[in-house]
Each structure stands twice: as structure tokens, then as C-alpha cells.
Design an enzyme around this catalytic site. Sequence first.
Site, mmCIF file in Angstrom:
data_model
loop_
_atom_site.group_PDB
_atom_site.id
_atom_site.type_symbol
_atom_site.label_atom_id
_atom_site.label_comp_id
_atom_site.label_asym_id
_atom_site.label_seq_id
_atom_site.Cartn_x
_atom_site.Cartn_y
_atom_site.Cartn_z
ATOM 1 N N HIS A 190 0.831 -1.209 0.000
ATOM 2 C CA HIS A 190 0.000 0.000 0.000
ATOM 3 C C HIS A 190 0.871 1.268 0.000
ATOM 4 C CE1 HIS A 190 -3.557 2.420 1.605
ATOM 5 N NE2 HIS A 190 -2.548 3.178 1.971
ATOM 6 N N GLU A 191 1.838 1.313 0.906
ATOM 7 C CA GLU A 191 2.661 2.531 1.006
ATOM 8 C C GLU A 191 3.506 2.731 -0.247
ATOM 9 O OE1 GLU A 191 1.941 4.664 3.133
ATOM 10 O OE2 GLU A 191 0.766 3.386 4.456
ATOM 11 N N HIS A 213 1.653 4.591 -2.815
ATOM 12 C CA HIS A 213 1.793 6.054 -2.737
ATOM 13 C C HIS A 213 3.135 6.484 -3.331
ATOM 14 C CE1 HIS A 213 -1.782 6.437 -0.347
ATOM 15 N NE2 HIS A 213 -1.273 5.863 0.736
HETATM 16 ZN ZN ZN Z 1 -2.293 5.155 2.364
#
Ligand code: ZN
Length: 302
Positions: free
Chosen positions: A216-217, A220
Amino acid sequence: MLPRLLVALTTLLSLAYVVSAIPANVDRLYPIGPRDAGRKCGNDLTPEDVSEKEKAFASLLAQNKAAEKVTAVAGNFTIPVIFNVVYASMNISDGYVPDSQVQAQIDVMNQDYNGTGLSFQLQNITRTLNATWFNNAAPNVDVQTDMKNALRQGDVKTLNIYTVGFTSSSALGLLGYSTFPADYAGDPMNDGVVILYSSLPGGSEASFNLGRTSTHEVGHWVGLYHPFQGGCDGPGDYVDDTPAEAIPAAGCPIGRDTCSSPGLDPVQNYMDYSNDACMNNFTPGQIARLQSQIQTYRGIQL
Ligand SMILES: [Zn+2]
Ligand SMILES: *[C@@H]1O[C@H](CO)[C@@H](O)[C@H](O)[C@H]1NC(C)=O
Ligand SMILES: *[C@@H]1O[C@H](CO)[C@@H](O)[C@H](O)[C@H]1NC(C)=O
Ligand SMILES: *[C@@H]1O[C@H](CO)[C@@H](O)[C@H](O)[C@H]1NC(C)=O
Ligand SMILES: *[C@@H]1O[C@H](CO)[C@@H](O)[C@H](O)[C@H]1NC(C)=O
Ligand SMILES: *[C@@H]1O[C@H](CO)[C@@H](O)[C@H](O)[C@H]1NC(C)=O
């Protein structure tokens, strides 16, 4: 369809949690897991932040396309990874994670990014004893700047991951946070992903220990927003095939539908807030976006 009040409340809360302790009433919205407020990622952007970033991106992308610097994707790129383990004592519960968990994390990222044109290769593991960083590193906190200034290696294409404990009051409950590709030019040393040590595969963070926090990170880090960014209205996450979502998902509420616009909530998407076991996809639109983001801002040719 959720009441607008709930949407407004959630927007307020999600803006607040980076800078202050989580208000107790947030539990009601995220009623699962030992992290009583569910998955918490420190990447909060106001609609104004996002719209400014996207204006700049659209104009750069147009220039680069004209100059043929952004092309249709032809191949794969291997991202070198520097894994910075920060710990408070040589005990796994103080962040001293074994090399095997670090390698397992890289393996999970390689599975999850399969088909995106990106893969990851572990370049180095650094180990640093610093209880201040372990406990207090958090978005926009001076000690995380110290940590990154001391440890970051490589260039714009290098992924630095830091594992910490998030135990201080301002960091408590976070699973991770990341910079965006567009942030690199203005602050290269800040670039990277910070995650909870116990979220690695085999870690102790129940419901969040399959390595998807890192997936997830890193999403980004390659330019993706949350699918619930902006709620039901407006451009949301700037990806067409992730249906709009009023609030983050918690647990694994497959079939949930919080916006009247077409499509169920993308609760199994890596960029939502569901449990690790629930997550299983990036959409084609997200893959196209992350490819144009890293070509534009990280000079990565695919
Ligand atoms: Zn996030
Ligand atoms: C990129 O990697 C994927 C997955 O491993 C593979 O299927 C594909 O053939 C690769 N593409 C190129 C151009 O090497
Ligand atoms: C490591 O920490 C755990 C939990 O705090 C504790 O139970 C255990 O005794 C510690 N191990 C060592 C070798 O200190
Ligand atoms: C990526 O997907 C391909 C095709 O489905 C598969 O053969 C390959 O083993 C996968 N690679 C990883 C790292 O999961
Ligand atoms: C790994 O990082 C250390 C700093 O912690 C550095 O001294 C060493 O040269 C690095 N090794 C490689 C192979 O990059
Ligand atoms: C630990 O962190 C503090 C606060 O950032 C810093 O002043 C100190 O130099 C660090 N110590 C080591 C050994 O890195």
C-alpha cells in the site's frame, strides 16, 4: 449510500489523525482488529493538495508525452530497495526483525506488483539502534527527518523503506506513510516509505501481517492515492476504474457500496484500508497511472 454527515465526519477525522491522537469516536467507524481503529496510513491530503499536485502532473505529463519521454509501456524495471531496520533493542518486539522477514516482504511486493512493470530487488539491509526514531518517527516530525538524513541511500529511483514502532502518542496506531513521486524534487532526503515493523510478513500485527502495508505505502511512493480520496464527489483518486468510495474500508466488507455512482467500493484494492488478507489488486487504471507517475517524476523507463 451513507449519510453525508458521516462522510463529513470521516473527512474531518482523517485530516486530524496525523497531528493528534485518534478521537475515541473513530472506533465506531473501524470496529475491527487489535489496532482498534483499523488500518491507518499517514498519507492524508486535502482536496486542495491533490488538485494542485494533479494540475502540475497533467501539465508535465503533456510536455513529456510531446517530447516522447513518456511512452507506452514496453518492459519492466527493477527498483533497488534499501531496507532500513530501526530498533529500540535487539528483541523482535523492539523492531529487530530478522532478515528472513525482510526478504519475505520483498517477495510479497514482487507478487503484488506482478503485472505493473515493476519489480523489487533487495540491495541492502541497514540496522540502526535508535529508540527515539523507533518510537517517534511519524509524518512531519523532526526526528523522522534526522532518521532519513542519516540513513537514506541511493537516488530518485531507489526505494528506501524504514521499519519503526510508531509507539509515541502522535504516531500511535499508524501502519505506515509515504512520500509521493512529485515530492522528490523539493525534498529528496525525505523520499521513502516508513512502516510498522510488525506489519512485515510473519509479524505480530494481527490482520496486518501479510506485508500489504508495504504494498500500500509503495503504491503512494509510485503516485497512487486512496480510492476514498475526496469521497463520493469529484475526481477522487484520479483513476477512472476505481469506483468512488465515501469512507475507508475496514475488515473486508466485500459488496459494500457507499456512493451512488456506479460500482461497488473497491475494498479489495491495495490502496484501500481493508485487512491484509482482503487485498488483492491494483486496477488497470492504477497501473497506467503509476507508470506515468514514475516515468514523469522518477525518470524510470519501462
Ligand atoms: Zn495510504
Ligand atoms: C515483464 O514482467 C512480466 C511478469 O514477470 C512478464 O510477463 C513480461 O513478459 C515482462 N515483460 C518484458 C518486456 O520483459
Ligand atoms: C523480548 O520482548 C518480549 C516482549 O516484551 C519479552 O517477553 C521477551 O522476554 C524479550 N526477550 C528478550 C530476550 O529480552
Ligand atoms: C507473475 O505472474 C506470472 C504470470 O501469471 C507468473 O508466472 C509469475 O510467477 C509471477 N511472478 C511473481 C513474482 O509472482
Ligand atoms: C549497505 O549500507 C551500509 C550502511 O549501513 C554501507 O556501509 C554499505 O556500503 C552498504 N552496502 C551496499 C552493498 O550497498
Ligand atoms: C538517535 O536519534 C536522535 C534524534 O534524532 C539523534 O539526535 C541521535 O544522533 C540518534 N543517535 C544515533 C546513534 O543515530
